[in-house]
Write a protein that holds these residues in place. Structure first.
Motif, mmCIF file in Angstrom:
data_model
loop_
_atom_site.group_PDB
_atom_site.id
_atom_site.type_symbol
_atom_site.label_atom_id
_atom_site.label_comp_id
_atom_site.label_asym_id
_atom_site.label_seq_id
_atom_site.Cartn_x
_atom_site.Cartn_y
_atom_site.Cartn_z
ATOM 1 N N MET A 259 2.668 2.032 3.687
ATOM 2 C CA MET A 259 2.038 1.632 4.943
ATOM 3 C C MET A 259 2.641 0.335 5.470
ATOM 4 S SD MET A 259 -0.199 3.969 5.604
ATOM 5 C CE MET A 259 0.855 5.205 4.818
ATOM 6 N N SER A 260 2.816 0.269 6.787
ATOM 7 C CA SER A 260 3.381 -0.905 7.446
ATOM 8 C C SER A 260 2.278 -1.680 8.173
ATOM 9 C CB SER A 260 4.439 -0.473 8.469
ATOM 10 O OG SER A 260 3.807 0.003 9.655
ATOM 11 N N LEU B 165 0.842 -1.187 0.000
ATOM 12 C CA LEU B 165 0.000 0.000 0.000
ATOM 13 C C LEU B 165 0.882 1.244 0.000
ATOM 14 C CD1 LEU B 165 -2.382 -1.163 2.890
ATOM 15 C CD2 LEU B 165 -2.624 -1.627 0.423
ATOM 16 N N TYR B 166 0.696 2.116 -0.989
ATOM 17 C CA TYR B 166 1.582 3.278 -1.072
ATOM 18 C C TYR B 166 0.913 4.418 -1.839
ATOM 19 C CZ TYR B 166 2.339 2.181 -5.972
ATOM 20 O OH TYR B 166 2.138 1.956 -7.311
ATOM 21 N N SER B 167 1.507 5.590 -1.684
ATOM 22 C CA SER B 167 1.121 6.786 -2.444
ATOM 23 C C SER B 167 2.390 7.488 -2.892
ATOM 24 C CB SER B 167 0.308 7.756 -1.579
ATOM 25 O OG SER B 167 -0.941 7.237 -1.251
ATOM 26 N N VAL C 68 -6.221 -3.168 9.316
ATOM 27 C CA VAL C 68 -7.376 -3.600 8.533
ATOM 28 C C VAL C 68 -7.029 -4.887 7.767
ATOM 29 C CG1 VAL C 68 -8.884 -3.030 6.589
ATOM 30 C CG2 VAL C 68 -8.405 -1.324 8.350
ATOM 31 N N LEU C 69 -5.865 -4.893 7.137
ATOM 32 C CA LEU C 69 -5.451 -6.086 6.401
ATOM 33 C C LEU C 69 -5.410 -7.301 7.314
ATOM 34 C CD1 LEU C 69 -2.543 -4.767 4.111
ATOM 35 C CD2 LEU C 69 -4.932 -5.186 3.491
ATOM 36 N N TRP D 176 4.894 -4.431 3.092
ATOM 37 C CA TRP D 176 6.033 -3.660 3.589
ATOM 38 C C TRP D 176 6.318 -4.052 5.037
ATOM 39 C CZ3 TRP D 176 10.064 -0.995 2.096
ATOM 40 C CH2 TRP D 176 10.748 -0.193 3.009
ATOM 41 N N GLN D 177 7.513 -4.583 5.278
ATOM 42 C CA GLN D 177 7.916 -5.020 6.607
ATOM 43 C C GLN D 177 9.088 -4.203 7.139
ATOM 44 O OE1 GLN D 177 6.352 -7.537 8.441
ATOM 45 N NE2 GLN D 177 4.819 -7.564 6.800
ATOM 46 N N GLY D 178 9.406 -3.116 6.449
ATOM 47 C CA GLY D 178 10.512 -2.273 6.864
ATOM 48 C C GLY D 178 10.139 -1.341 8.003
ATOM 49 N N SER D 179 11.032 -0.419 8.309
ATOM 50 C CA SER D 179 10.822 0.514 9.407
ATOM 51 C C SER D 179 9.657 1.453 9.089
ATOM 52 C CB SER D 179 12.097 1.329 9.662
ATOM 53 O OG SER D 179 12.437 2.072 8.495
ATOM 54 N N ALA D 180 9.071 2.002 10.141
ATOM 55 C CA ALA D 180 7.943 2.925 9.988
ATOM 56 C C ALA D 180 7.915 3.849 11.196
ATOM 57 C CB ALA D 180 6.631 2.156 9.864
#
Length: 300
Positions: A194-195, A182-184, A203-204, A213-217
């Protein structure tokens, strides 16, 4: 809006009819219907859905043009007053309008002491330690309902939301375990991604899907990264949220790197209208409805 009760002044209580014995003898829904609707200013976009969730309409909203690109719904009536930027609202206009209530998040840098000169101030959290964002969002709606004597409206909104989410989970069961990116686009070189710890990540998880995406947030569950960082992300479905700024990124689809993205080569890339990644229950449901619409196009 904290877990501590927010007290309205005696003048405000009388203004809303909360101190009138006749009104207090009615059922909660009938009592709310008899009260004059307060003029509420939404100084942040999530406040709009909170106000709508208790059966009211915001009187004024910050940065309406961007709201209609990034948030989209709840839709705003044409008569809604524009307050300027979210972090820099027009204080002179607020002084003239004197709204009954102003609603904004705790993280807003706006000085509460200054705002209190214009009307009541209610703040709400987006995240709280040890709590899911969706749980905080539900609490925010319930608390606002209590503050305004509109508990029944808030509960109806929550009940309808839960029923819709449960139905959606059943409809999306065939796609359980799919990894969604999920991105913009923020610029031709940067995206907001989004992480799992974001609102949409939660929600997912509720729907039985996974956040790719499993990276930093950051504390809100999002991250600003270079476009090239999307390449190695293991993704089954990529969803791009559009916000009216596509003209700035028009060259991206033609770039060699973009065309080599695995989700582009597998034709698993989809574009949808804006949905507010930092919203509450309404934003979560809007995103869910987008997934339901897209699910008819997904393929293995």
């Amino acid at each position: 809006m904290s877990n501590k009760p927010i007290h309205l002044s005696r003048r405000r209580l009388l203004q809303y009819g909360l101190g009138i014995g006749v009104a207090s003898s009615l059922s909660p829904s009938l009592r709310a219907a008899t009260l004059p609707q307060p003029r509420i200013a939404a100084l942040d976009w999530t406040a709009v859905e909170l106000i709508e969730g208790v059966g009211l309409t915001p009187y004024a909203v910050s940065d309406i043009p961007s709201y209609r690109q990034w948030v989209v719904t709840p839709s705003l009536p044409a008569a809604t007053l524009e307050l300027g930027l979210r972090n820099e609202p027009n204080l002179e206009l607020l002084a003239q309008l004197r709204p009954d209530i102003m609603i904004l998040p705790f993280y807003s840098p706006l000085p509460e002491s200054r705002l209190q000169q214009f009307g009541e101030v209610i703040r709400y959290p987006f995240t709280l330690p040890g709590k899911k964002i969706l749980s905080v969002a539900r609490d925010n709606l319930q608390q606002l309902g209590r503050h305004l004597g509109r508990e029944a409206y808030a509960q109806r909104s929550i009940t309808a939301w839960q029923a819709s989410m449960t139905a959606a989970r059943q409809q999306l069961a065939p796609w359980q375990g799919k990894r969604l990116l999920l991105y913009s686009f923020l610029s031709p070189r940067q995206v907001l991604v989004m992480s799992p710890n974001s609102l949409f990540g939660e929600v997912l998880a509720y729907l039985g899907l996974e956040c790719a995406w499993q990276g930093s947030a950051n504390m809100w569950g999002s991250a600003v990264i270079g476009v090239e960082q999307l390449y190695p992300v293991e993704t089954d479905i990529a969803i791009e949220f559009m916000h009216g700024e596509r003209g700035a990124t028009r060259a991206v689809p033609q770039s060699g790197l973009w065309q080599k993205m695995p989700f582009m080569q597998q034709h698993n890339h989809y574009q949808v209208e804006g949905a507010w990644m930092y919203g509450g229950l309404h934003a979560a449901l809007r995103f869910t409805e987008q997934l339901l619409h897209l699910s008819g196009q997904w393929h293995d």
